[in-house]
Design an enzyme around this catalytic site. Structure first.
Site, PDB file in Angstrom:
ATOM      1  CE  LYS A  30       0.842   1.254   4.475  1.00 42.27           C
ATOM      2  NZ  LYS A  30       1.548   2.516   4.869  1.00 42.27           N
ATOM      3  CG  MET A  60      10.925  -6.976   6.353  1.00 44.38           C
ATOM      4  SD  MET A  60      11.767  -8.229   7.364  1.00 44.38           S
ATOM      5  CE  MET A  60      11.121  -7.820   8.990  1.00 44.38           C
ATOM      6  N   GLY A  61      10.266  -2.469   7.050  1.00 43.87           N
ATOM      7  CA  GLY A  61      10.558  -1.120   7.522  1.00 43.87           C
ATOM      8  C   GLY A  61      10.460  -0.079   6.440  1.00 43.87           C
ATOM      9  N   GLY A 106       7.381   1.113   5.068  1.00 44.32           N
ATOM     10  CA  GLY A 106       6.143   1.862   5.025  1.00 44.32           C
ATOM     11  C   GLY A 106       5.174   1.380   3.971  1.00 44.32           C
ATOM     12  N   GLY A 152       3.622  -1.585   4.243  1.00 47.88           N
ATOM     13  CA  GLY A 152       2.625  -2.427   4.905  1.00 47.88           C
ATOM     14  C   GLY A 152       2.801  -3.911   4.703  1.00 47.88           C
ATOM     15  N   GLY A 153       4.013  -4.355   4.437  1.00 45.91           N
ATOM     16  CA  GLY A 153       4.224  -5.762   4.095  1.00 45.91           C
ATOM     17  C   GLY A 153       3.733  -6.740   5.140  1.00 45.91           C
ATOM     18  CB  SER A 182      -0.275  -4.654   7.826  1.00 41.90           C
ATOM     19  OG  SER A 182       0.252  -4.055   8.986  1.00 41.90           O
ATOM     20  CG  ASP A 229      -1.026   0.343   8.278  1.00 45.39           C
ATOM     21  OD1 ASP A 229      -1.819   1.273   8.542  1.00 45.39           O
ATOM     22  OD2 ASP A 229       0.169   0.524   7.989  1.00 45.39           O
TER      23      ASP A 229
END
Length: 291
Positions: free
Chosen positions: A20, A104-105, A107, A109-110, A112, A145
């Site tokens: 996202k 990862m890290g 933003g 949304g991986g 979630s 999220d």
């Protein structure tokens, strides 16, 4: 049950867990429990993790490929599957395998999205029959999220991100730049300099161009390489931070313009080329309303 019958149900298939973008992010307040109240616009892009599920006869939930350094019990897909079992009393077990493509890290949304894909797909594979609304409520227990990924549509969001209204945003090509850093979301939301009293706006305001991200100044101060990425991407389009970062993105009206930016920036940066979509690729695969 034969292997063919299992495959026809969706066991063993790869299911998408899309990324996202936050097209804007305003922080309008803070609850007593520490969660921040916000306004944001979520849209999906067709960059995805891929998750497959295989039945386990012993009733346990396990990962085939745990992330190094992350205890299996902390993985959001495992937590999502166990939450489904606890909520419904389901005795089934599952092996979960994740093809990790989303940084990862970043933003995007991986984690979630992976959790939401687990909720939606296991709801079908286990024949649980839970509604989309119930799955969204369960998703909120896992993270703020997760509900939008269960919802599966581009959305205007308020509350902590769980109050969602479907919106239509223009189709665009997207270039995403991932700086070489991992943003600690908790650190950003605890920062003294974070704006927490932005005046709420309307969707009309957003469409008229009010697309700021209240996290940008704090993130830029703590992670200078993100500022550098924004400056680099700004040579090609309007660069914005998604969520708390680290990823920054720009939207383009044509694939040619996006691909040019992707190629040139790729000489220096970790870059992704994607298409913005109103409907989650997962929902498209599952079929609308068939959960």
């Amino acid at each position: 049950m034969t292997e063919g019958q299992l495959n026809s149900m969706g066991w063993g298939e790869k299911w998408p867990a899309p990324a996202k973008l936050n097209l804007m992010l305003r922080i309008t307040g803070r609850r007593a429990d520490g969660y921040h109240l916000l306004q944001t616009v979520f849209r999906f892009i067709d960059l995805c993790d891929w998750i497959s599920f295989s039945p386990s006869v012993d009733g346990r939930v396990r990962l085939r490929n745990p992330i190094p350094g992350v205890p299996e019990s902390d993985d959001l897909t495992v937590r999502a599957a166990r939450l489904l079992k606890e909520y419904t009393g389901c005795a089934e077990g599952v092996w979960i395998e994740i093809e990790k493509n989303l940084p990862m890290g970043g933003g995007l949304g991986g984690g979630s999205s992976d959790a939401a894909t687990t909720l939606l797909v296991l709801n079908r594979l286990w024949g649980l029959g839970l509604s989309l609304e119930t799955l969204m409520e369960l998703g909120l227990r896992l993270g703020a999220d997760v509900p939008v990924f269960v919802f599966g549509r581009a959305a205007w969001a308020e509350g902590v991100g769980e109050k969602l209204v479907a919106v239509s945003v223009p189709d665009r090509w997207v270039v995403v730049v991932k700086p070489d850093c991992h943003v600690d979301t908790r650190q950003i939301f605890l920062a003294d300099g974070l704006t927490r009293n932005s005046k709420p706006i309307t969707m009309t305001d957003f469409l008229a161009g009010d697309a700021r991200n209240d996290c940008l100044s704090v993130v830029g101060d703590l992670y200078p390489t993100i500022t550098e990425a924004i400056e680099a991407l700004s040579q090609f389009g309007v660069a914005r931070l998604t969520g708390t970062g680290a990823c920054v993105f720009a939207e383009f009206d044509s694939e040619d313009l996006a691909r040019r930016a992707f190629i040139e920036l790729g000489e220096v940066w970790q870059v992704y080329l994607a298409k913005g979509v109103d409907r989650s690729p997962l929902h498209a695969k599952l079929g609308q309303g068939k959960f």
